[in-house]
Design a protein around this motif. Sequence first.
Motif, PDB file in Angstrom:
ATOM      1  N   LEU A   1       0.836  -1.195   0.000  1.00  0.00           N
ATOM      2  CA  LEU A   1       0.000   0.000   0.000  1.00  0.00           C
ATOM      3  C   LEU A   1       0.872   1.246   0.000  1.00  0.00           C
ATOM      4  N   THR A   2       0.481   2.239  -0.781  1.00  0.00           N
ATOM      5  CA  THR A   2       1.088   3.561  -0.751  1.00  0.00           C
ATOM      6  C   THR A   2       0.044   4.560  -0.281  1.00  0.00           C
ATOM      7  N   ILE A   3       0.420   5.412   0.652  1.00  0.00           N
ATOM      8  CA  ILE A   3      -0.434   6.504   1.110  1.00  0.00           C
ATOM      9  C   ILE A   3       0.345   7.799   0.931  1.00  0.00           C
ATOM     10  N   GLY A   4      -0.147   8.660   0.082  1.00  0.00           N
ATOM     11  CA  GLY A   4       0.575   9.896  -0.200  1.00  0.00           C
ATOM     12  C   GLY A   4       1.932   9.602  -0.793  1.00  0.00           C
ATOM     13  N   ASP A   5       2.981  10.119  -0.160  1.00  0.00           N
ATOM     14  CA  ASP A   5       4.334   9.875  -0.655  1.00  0.00           C
ATOM     15  C   ASP A   5       5.061   8.802   0.144  1.00  0.00           C
ATOM     16  N   LEU A   6       4.310   8.026   0.943  1.00  0.00           N
ATOM     17  CA  LEU A   6       4.907   6.947   1.717  1.00  0.00           C
ATOM     18  C   LEU A   6       4.552   5.609   1.097  1.00  0.00           C
ATOM     19  N   ASN A   7       5.578   4.868   0.674  1.00  0.00           N
ATOM     20  CA  ASN A   7       5.381   3.532   0.135  1.00  0.00           C
ATOM     21  C   ASN A   7       5.303   2.511   1.261  1.00  0.00           C
ATOM     22  N   GLY A   8       4.772   1.335   0.941  1.00  0.00           N
ATOM     23  CA  GLY A   8       4.805   0.243   1.883  1.00  0.00           C
ATOM     24  C   GLY A   8       6.232  -0.127   2.250  1.00  0.00           C
ATOM     25  N   ALA A   9       6.426  -0.596   3.482  1.00  0.00           N
ATOM     26  CA  ALA A   9       7.757  -0.948   3.971  1.00  0.00           C
ATOM     27  C   ALA A   9       7.608  -1.839   5.191  1.00  0.00           C
ATOM     28  N   ILE A  10       8.712  -2.225   5.797  1.00  0.00           N
ATOM     29  CA  ILE A  10       8.669  -3.121   6.948  1.00  0.00           C
ATOM     30  C   ILE A  10       7.846  -2.522   8.084  1.00  0.00           C
ATOM     31  N   GLY A  11       7.845  -1.188   8.200  1.00  0.00           N
ATOM     32  CA  GLY A  11       7.061  -0.526   9.226  1.00  0.00           C
ATOM     33  C   GLY A  11       5.840   0.191   8.698  1.00  0.00           C
ATOM     34  N   ARG A  12       5.468  -0.126   7.452  1.00  0.00           N
ATOM     35  CA  ARG A  12       4.263   0.463   6.848  1.00  0.00           C
ATOM     36  C   ARG A  12       3.553  -0.640   6.063  1.00  0.00           C
ATOM     37  N   ARG A  13       2.717  -1.382   6.789  1.00  0.00           N
ATOM     38  CA  ARG A  13       2.090  -2.569   6.213  1.00  0.00           C
ATOM     39  C   ARG A  13       0.600  -2.351   5.984  1.00  0.00           C
ATOM     40  N   ALA A  14      -0.057  -3.333   5.385  1.00  0.00           N
ATOM     41  CA  ALA A  14      -1.469  -3.200   5.012  1.00  0.00           C
ATOM     42  C   ALA A  14      -2.175  -4.530   5.225  1.00  0.00           C
ATOM     43  N   VAL A  15      -3.299  -4.493   5.944  1.00  0.00           N
ATOM     44  CA  VAL A  15      -4.047  -5.708   6.266  1.00  0.00           C
ATOM     45  C   VAL A  15      -4.878  -6.150   5.067  1.00  0.00           C
ATOM     46  N   THR A  16      -4.891  -7.457   4.829  1.00  0.00           N
ATOM     47  CA  THR A  16      -5.660  -8.074   3.757  1.00  0.00           C
ATOM     48  C   THR A  16      -6.483  -9.231   4.324  1.00  0.00           C
ATOM     49  N   VAL A  17      -7.405  -9.761   3.504  1.00  0.00           N
ATOM     50  CA  VAL A  17      -8.185 -10.922   3.923  1.00  0.00           C
ATOM     51  C   VAL A  17      -8.479 -11.790   2.713  1.00  0.00           C
ATOM     52  N   GLU A  18      -8.489 -13.100   2.932  1.00  0.00           N
ATOM     53  CA  GLU A  18      -8.778 -14.075   1.878  1.00  0.00           C
ATOM     54  C   GLU A  18      -9.760 -15.111   2.402  1.00  0.00           C
ATOM     55  N   HIS A  19     -10.481 -15.743   1.477  1.00  0.00           N
ATOM     56  CA  HIS A  19     -11.309 -16.887   1.839  1.00  0.00           C
ATOM     57  C   HIS A  19     -10.427 -18.032   2.324  1.00  0.00           C
ATOM     58  N   LEU A  20     -10.935 -18.785   3.295  1.00  0.00           N
ATOM     59  CA  LEU A  20     -10.237 -19.951   3.831  1.00  0.00           C
ATOM     60  C   LEU A  20     -11.132 -21.165   3.662  1.00  0.00           C
ATOM     61  N   ILE A  21     -10.602 -22.197   3.023  1.00  0.00           N
ATOM     62  CA  ILE A  21     -11.373 -23.407   2.714  1.00  0.00           C
ATOM     63  C   ILE A  21     -10.721 -24.610   3.387  1.00  0.00           C
ATOM     64  N   TYR A  22     -11.554 -25.467   3.957  1.00  0.00           N
ATOM     65  CA  TYR A  22     -11.077 -26.693   4.603  1.00  0.00           C
ATOM     66  C   TYR A  22     -11.372 -27.901   3.712  1.00  0.00           C
ATOM     67  N   THR A  23     -10.506 -28.907   3.774  1.00  0.00           N
ATOM     68  CA  THR A  23     -10.762 -30.164   3.090  1.00  0.00           C
ATOM     69  C   THR A  23     -11.730 -30.999   3.926  1.00  0.00           C
ATOM     70  N   PRO A  24     -12.300 -32.061   3.357  1.00  0.00           N
ATOM     71  CA  PRO A  24     -13.183 -32.933   4.153  1.00  0.00           C
ATOM     72  C   PRO A  24     -12.490 -33.520   5.377  1.00  0.00           C
ATOM     73  N   GLU A  25     -11.168 -33.627   5.329  1.00  0.00           N
ATOM     74  CA  GLU A  25     -10.408 -34.174   6.458  1.00  0.00           C
ATOM     75  C   GLU A  25     -10.110 -33.111   7.505  1.00  0.00           C
ATOM     76  N   GLY A  26     -10.462 -31.873   7.229  1.00  0.00           N
ATOM     77  CA  GLY A  26     -10.236 -30.811   8.190  1.00  0.00           C
ATOM     78  C   GLY A  26      -8.973 -30.023   7.999  1.00  0.00           C
ATOM     79  N   LEU A  27      -8.205 -30.335   6.952  1.00  0.00           N
ATOM     80  CA  LEU A  27      -7.002 -29.554   6.696  1.00  0.00           C
ATOM     81  C   LEU A  27      -7.373 -28.264   5.962  1.00  0.00           C
ATOM     82  N   MET A  28      -6.524 -27.254   6.094  1.00  0.00           N
ATOM     83  CA  MET A  28      -6.777 -25.988   5.412  1.00  0.00           C
ATOM     84  C   MET A  28      -6.096 -26.001   4.048  1.00  0.00           C
ATOM     85  N   LYS A  29      -6.855 -25.657   3.020  1.00  0.00           N
ATOM     86  CA  LYS A  29      -6.283 -25.620   1.686  1.00  0.00           C
ATOM     87  C   LYS A  29      -5.332 -24.434   1.550  1.00  0.00           C
ATOM     88  N   PRO A  30      -4.257 -24.585   0.769  1.00  0.00           N
ATOM     89  CA  PRO A  30      -3.339 -23.457   0.568  1.00  0.00           C
ATOM     90  C   PRO A  30      -4.080 -22.218   0.076  1.00  0.00           C
TER      91      PRO A  30
END
Length: 325
Positions: free
Chosen positions: A282-311
């Motif tokens: 993420l960039t905000i204004g003139d500040l680029n993303g960096a080790i101390g400037r991060r951005a939260v994301t979210v993804e769908h999470l799917i389980y297999t029938p055995e209960g394992l989490m798919k990559p």
Amino acid sequence: MMLALTCSWPAAGQTAPGAPAGSNPIIRDKFTADPAPLVVGDRLYLYVGHDEAQRDEMFNMREWLVYSTTDMQHWTDHGPILKVADFKWAKKDAWAAQATFKNGKYWFYAAVEHDDTHPGKAIAVAVSDSPTGPSIDAKGSALITNQMTPKGTHSWEDIDPTIFTDDDGTSWIAWGNRQCYIARLKPNMIEIDGPITEITPPHFEEGPWLHKRGALYYLTYASLDRSTHRDEKISYATAPSIRGPWTPRGELTGSGRYSFTIHPGIAAFKGKSYLFLHNAALTIGDLNGAIGRRAVTVEHLIYTPEGLMKPVVQTDAGVSVPPSR
């Protein structure tokens, strides 16, 4: 060196031009990290650290923020829930935290830097009547200090708490950097009940997250194979009991874009499961993303029938599109 991005983003709750609601990153007006979701009724609350690093700073984190959603598409900004200064015995570093509900209260566990009476990182606990605060120091001192884990290899091992309450009502806390620890909490939620045990899985680096689905327990964490990689990924292990034994299940995700760190947070919400992470794209204004400037994301999470989490593949679309099974 972090790659520069040419785009800029509007405030949280809005979307970038052409970007659908629910796309990543989910917060666009502030740099945020270490996401920790909590479901309360028909609303999901998300607690994040606030990255405020300028230019060449590595980390500058002084407060924790809270957001909420009812649809995983649009987010409400509730502002800071707590600041490091609210813990009078702590001197800096609002690092990763997690909230939980028990005994009619909302408990907030967070990593901070202790003052010189107990040098090193420590874990604090605050309490509130509301998931959005205001919160106050629940103990008046640290729940966990560096001196309580003397076998550790460095002074910042006592970070990144995760809280889990089992079906019998017993609450547990796990935490760590390079070593992963677990301990039972007393019913008052502000004292350790019994020994601290090490449960370090392969390539454990930091950011543990405990959850349970069906009869299976999950320990998800930021992993780093220092012999082959420079950036953290997310891996996980499973167990038939919170006490183990823990079976390594390998990598869940790759590294976060442009980010050395990554941090998992998992929630089941309205019939679907989600994996929260962060990157530095993420960039905000003139500040680029960096080790101390991060951005939260979210993804769908799917389980297999055995209960394992798919990559999980990290995407710009995030949850704006249906999950791919």
